[in-house]
Enzyme design. Structure first.
Site, mmCIF file in Angstrom:
data_model
loop_
_atom_site.group_PDB
_atom_site.id
_atom_site.type_symbol
_atom_site.label_atom_id
_atom_site.label_comp_id
_atom_site.label_asym_id
_atom_site.label_seq_id
_atom_site.Cartn_x
_atom_site.Cartn_y
_atom_site.Cartn_z
ATOM 1 N N ASP A 1 -10.504 3.672 10.361
ATOM 2 C CA ASP A 1 -9.745 2.589 10.999
ATOM 3 C C ASP A 1 -10.203 2.272 12.413
ATOM 4 O O ASP A 1 -9.386 2.035 13.301
ATOM 5 C CB ASP A 1 -8.240 2.887 10.963
ATOM 6 C CG ASP A 1 -7.689 2.833 9.549
ATOM 7 O OD1 ASP A 1 -7.739 1.757 8.956
ATOM 8 O OD2 ASP A 1 -7.232 3.875 9.041
ATOM 9 N N HIS B 1 -11.775 1.684 2.358
ATOM 10 C CA HIS B 1 -11.206 2.404 1.232
ATOM 11 C C HIS B 1 -12.141 2.602 0.059
ATOM 12 O O HIS B 1 -11.715 2.661 -1.097
ATOM 13 C CB HIS B 1 -9.923 1.697 0.762
ATOM 14 C CG HIS B 1 -8.810 1.824 1.748
ATOM 15 N ND1 HIS B 1 -7.518 1.452 1.476
ATOM 16 C CD2 HIS B 1 -8.788 2.307 3.017
ATOM 17 C CE1 HIS B 1 -6.753 1.688 2.534
ATOM 18 N NE2 HIS B 1 -7.510 2.194 3.474
ATOM 19 N N TRP C 1 0.854 -1.196 0.000
ATOM 20 C CA TRP C 1 0.000 0.000 0.000
ATOM 21 C C TRP C 1 0.886 1.241 0.000
ATOM 22 O O TRP C 1 1.829 1.333 0.787
ATOM 23 C CB TRP C 1 -0.924 0.058 1.231
ATOM 24 C CG TRP C 1 -1.632 1.379 1.272
ATOM 25 C CD1 TRP C 1 -2.683 1.772 0.487
ATOM 26 C CD2 TRP C 1 -1.285 2.520 2.068
ATOM 27 N NE1 TRP C 1 -3.008 3.077 0.756
ATOM 28 C CE2 TRP C 1 -2.176 3.561 1.713
ATOM 29 C CE3 TRP C 1 -0.309 2.764 3.047
ATOM 30 C CZ2 TRP C 1 -2.124 4.829 2.310
ATOM 31 C CZ3 TRP C 1 -0.251 4.039 3.638
ATOM 32 C CH2 TRP C 1 -1.163 5.049 3.270
ATOM 33 N N ASP D 1 -12.499 6.695 6.168
ATOM 34 C CA ASP D 1 -11.514 5.627 6.412
ATOM 35 C C ASP D 1 -10.915 5.796 7.810
ATOM 36 O O ASP D 1 -9.754 6.131 7.968
ATOM 37 C CB ASP D 1 -10.423 5.743 5.332
ATOM 38 C CG ASP D 1 -9.331 4.717 5.499
ATOM 39 O OD1 ASP D 1 -9.624 3.621 6.004
ATOM 40 O OD2 ASP D 1 -8.186 5.011 5.118
ATOM 41 N N GLU E 1 -3.001 -2.850 -2.538
ATOM 42 C CA GLU E 1 -4.167 -2.291 -1.825
ATOM 43 C C GLU E 1 -4.532 -0.906 -2.345
ATOM 44 O O GLU E 1 -3.736 0.022 -2.311
ATOM 45 C CB GLU E 1 -3.837 -2.212 -0.329
ATOM 46 C CG GLU E 1 -4.989 -1.664 0.500
ATOM 47 C CD GLU E 1 -4.657 -1.577 1.987
ATOM 48 O OE1 GLU E 1 -3.514 -1.946 2.381
ATOM 49 O OE2 GLU E 1 -5.520 -1.137 2.756
ATOM 50 N N LYS F 1 -6.940 2.656 -2.574
ATOM 51 C CA LYS F 1 -7.505 3.597 -1.614
ATOM 52 C C LYS F 1 -8.269 4.676 -2.364
ATOM 53 O O LYS F 1 -7.971 4.982 -3.517
ATOM 54 C CB LYS F 1 -6.372 4.209 -0.780
ATOM 55 C CG LYS F 1 -6.877 4.968 0.420
ATOM 56 C CD LYS F 1 -5.799 5.069 1.475
ATOM 57 C CE LYS F 1 -6.260 5.973 2.598
ATOM 58 N NZ LYS F 1 -5.398 5.906 3.762
ATOM 59 N N HIS G 1 -8.531 -6.343 4.034
ATOM 60 C CA HIS G 1 -8.237 -5.618 5.257
ATOM 61 C C HIS G 1 -9.579 -5.316 5.892
ATOM 62 O O HIS G 1 -10.290 -4.415 5.457
ATOM 63 C CB HIS G 1 -7.472 -4.319 4.969
ATOM 64 C CG HIS G 1 -5.996 -4.506 4.955
ATOM 65 N ND1 HIS G 1 -5.103 -3.480 4.806
ATOM 66 C CD2 HIS G 1 -5.246 -5.638 5.114
ATOM 67 C CE1 HIS G 1 -3.864 -3.960 4.857
ATOM 68 N NE2 HIS G 1 -3.933 -5.260 5.035
ATOM 69 N N ASP H 1 -9.568 -3.016 1.295
ATOM 70 C CA ASP H 1 -9.718 -2.578 2.685
ATOM 71 C C ASP H 1 -11.139 -2.033 2.819
ATOM 72 O O ASP H 1 -11.563 -1.194 2.017
ATOM 73 C CB ASP H 1 -8.661 -1.494 2.965
ATOM 74 C CG ASP H 1 -8.679 -1.008 4.401
ATOM 75 O OD1 ASP H 1 -9.761 -0.660 4.902
ATOM 76 O OD2 ASP H 1 -7.600 -0.948 5.029
ATOM 77 N N ASP I 1 -7.144 -4.632 9.792
ATOM 78 C CA ASP I 1 -6.380 -3.381 9.700
ATOM 79 C C ASP I 1 -7.169 -2.273 10.376
ATOM 80 O O ASP I 1 -8.153 -1.791 9.831
ATOM 81 C CB ASP I 1 -6.107 -3.015 8.227
ATOM 82 C CG ASP I 1 -5.298 -1.729 8.099
ATOM 83 O OD1 ASP I 1 -4.684 -1.311 9.105
ATOM 84 O OD2 ASP I 1 -5.287 -1.134 7.003
#
Ligand code: RNT
Ligand code: ZN
Length: 408
Positions: A297, A263, A185, A295, A226, A228, A287, A260, A327
């Site tokens: 997390d 993302h 990434w 995003d 990955e 985004k 992820h 992810d 993640d």
């Protein structure tokens, strides 16, 4: 609480629906869940202990208990792992290397021996390892571009880093007898309106071609890329977008896609994308994260989307093609608890998915019995999946509810 008694009651209820809970337990333990190593310390790493995270991502919050030394990092990681049942892999980042091994070097010269202590650790804990190059938190990433940089010197540095990381991934795979997934990434992108969106993408494709040029046996290492949507400071344009990587993967066939959950656009879900990948026998790295409005997390929990992702995997028997990784990094809550909670939640969702009478549901769908399909799907939500989960924890020697006490 009598885990065994509850399990027997649950087993009876599921048996009536044609679901064999003993088989569910066997399967649920074996599916690898790759736990990211960086929730423990807000992605600080060991390369430059105490260094701040940068490159379009950030851990927010100020909860006490962040490790103050490498020793403490491992105490915390040990604790988190002791709370997680089932086959676990640990996903490392390149900045978690041992800088005291070998000659002093920058990331373009890292070697497997700097990660030998992780292999030892993984063998002791009987876990697998996955890997991630760290294309951020570094002076050569400060202008926002790495592999898609127009600056040859910057690009060369990161290409070398990517190559080295794949070798380290292969070393993990060989040592542990379990394929390592090395996930790439990059933060590259522009903050503001971008007029040439093609050039950086052409540069990026070439950079990856070079990184992946050396063939590595997929038994040892598989690379994933990955995408985004945007990042902090790259709100207008990200070189490595989903469309870019989908095209890259399909054209080159030298790596797999990584999705992810944070993302994509807020109403877009990864669970809806997996079937299209499976229809073409594509492998996917995941992820699993929890985006809250963006995003963000947040720690993975048993939300609808995580359940839906696991249902897609289990209901399509795709455990060998869709690789599950977590993640998230939230510094506002206890980091050990966060690490354990996310991994436990993912496996709980796997258990939930395995407990559905999927053959019956599929048959009803194929026969056009949509009433039956909906009624049964709804009914499943009140079934005692928790009792099966508790049994799994007890069998694996990890706490059921007791671990909460430390935090309540
Ligand atoms: C960043 C990506 C990436 C990182 C890790 C630390 O937006 O999600 O996966 O979180 O590499
Ligand atoms: Zn990610």
């Amino acid at each position: 609480m009598d885990v065994e008694k509850n399990y027997q009651l649950a087993k009876e209820m599921y048996t009536e629906l044609g679901v064999n809970t003993d088989e569910v337990l066997e399967k649920a333990k074996k599916i690898p869940v790759s736990l990211h190593c960086w929730q423990i310390d807000d992605l600080t790493g060991f390369e430059n202990f105490g260094q701040k995270l940068s490159g379009g991502i950030a851990a927010f919050g100020n909860a006490p208990g962040k490790p103050t030394s490498v020793e403490e990092y491992f105490e915390h990681l040990d604790k988190a792992l002791s709370l997680i049942p089932g086959h676990t892999k640990l996903a490392l980042h390149a900045v978690y290397r041992d800088v005291n091994v070998g000659k002093k070097c920058d990331r373009d010269e890292i070697t497997p021996e700097q990660f030998a202590f992780w292999v030892k650790y993984a063998k002791e804990k009987k876990i697998g390892l996955d890997f991630n190059p760290t294309y951020f938190s570094h002076p050569l990433a400060d202008d926002g571009f790495t592999l898609s940089s127009r600056d040859e010197k910057v690009r060369r540095f990161w290409i070398e880093h990517g190559k080295r990381c794949r070798e380290i991934g292969a070393y993990f795979g060989k040592e542990l007898g379990e394929t390592c997934i090395t996930n790439h990434w990059i933060p590259d992108g522009y903050k503001d309106i971008t007029v040439d969106k093609v050039t950086p993408r052409k540069i990026l494709a070439e950079a990856y071609d070079e990184i992946f040029a050396t063939k590595i046996d997929p038994k040892y290492n598989i690379d994933s890329v990955e995408s985004k949507l945007f990042g902090l400071g790259s709100e207008s344009y990200v070189t490595g977008s989903h469309e870019f990587y989908m095209n890259y993967v399909m054209n080159r066939n030298n790596c797999i896609i990584c999705m992810d959950c944070g993302h994509f656009h807020p109403t877009e879900v990864v669970s809806a994308k997996l079937s299209s990948m499976l229809a073409f026998d594509r492998e996917v790295m995941l992820h699993v994260s929890r985006p809250v409005r963006w995003d963000s997390d947040h720690v993975t929990i048993q939300d609808d989307e995580t359940n839906a992702v696991m249902q897609e995997i289990i209901w399509n028997k795709a455990e060998d093609r869709i690789h599950i990784g977590t993640d998230y990094f939230d510094a506002s809550i206890n980091r050990i608890a966060a690490t354990a909670l996310g991994a436990r939640s993912v496996r709980k969702c796997l258990v939930n998915a395995l407990l559905y009478p999927i053959d019956k549901l599929r048959a009803m769908e194929a026969q056009g019995n949509f009433t039956g399909r909906l009624l049964l799907l709804e009914e499943m939500k009140n079934m005692p999946a928790g009792a099966v989960w508790d049994k799994l924890c007890a069998d694996e020697g990890v706490p059921t509810h007791d671990w909460l006490k430390a935090y309540l």
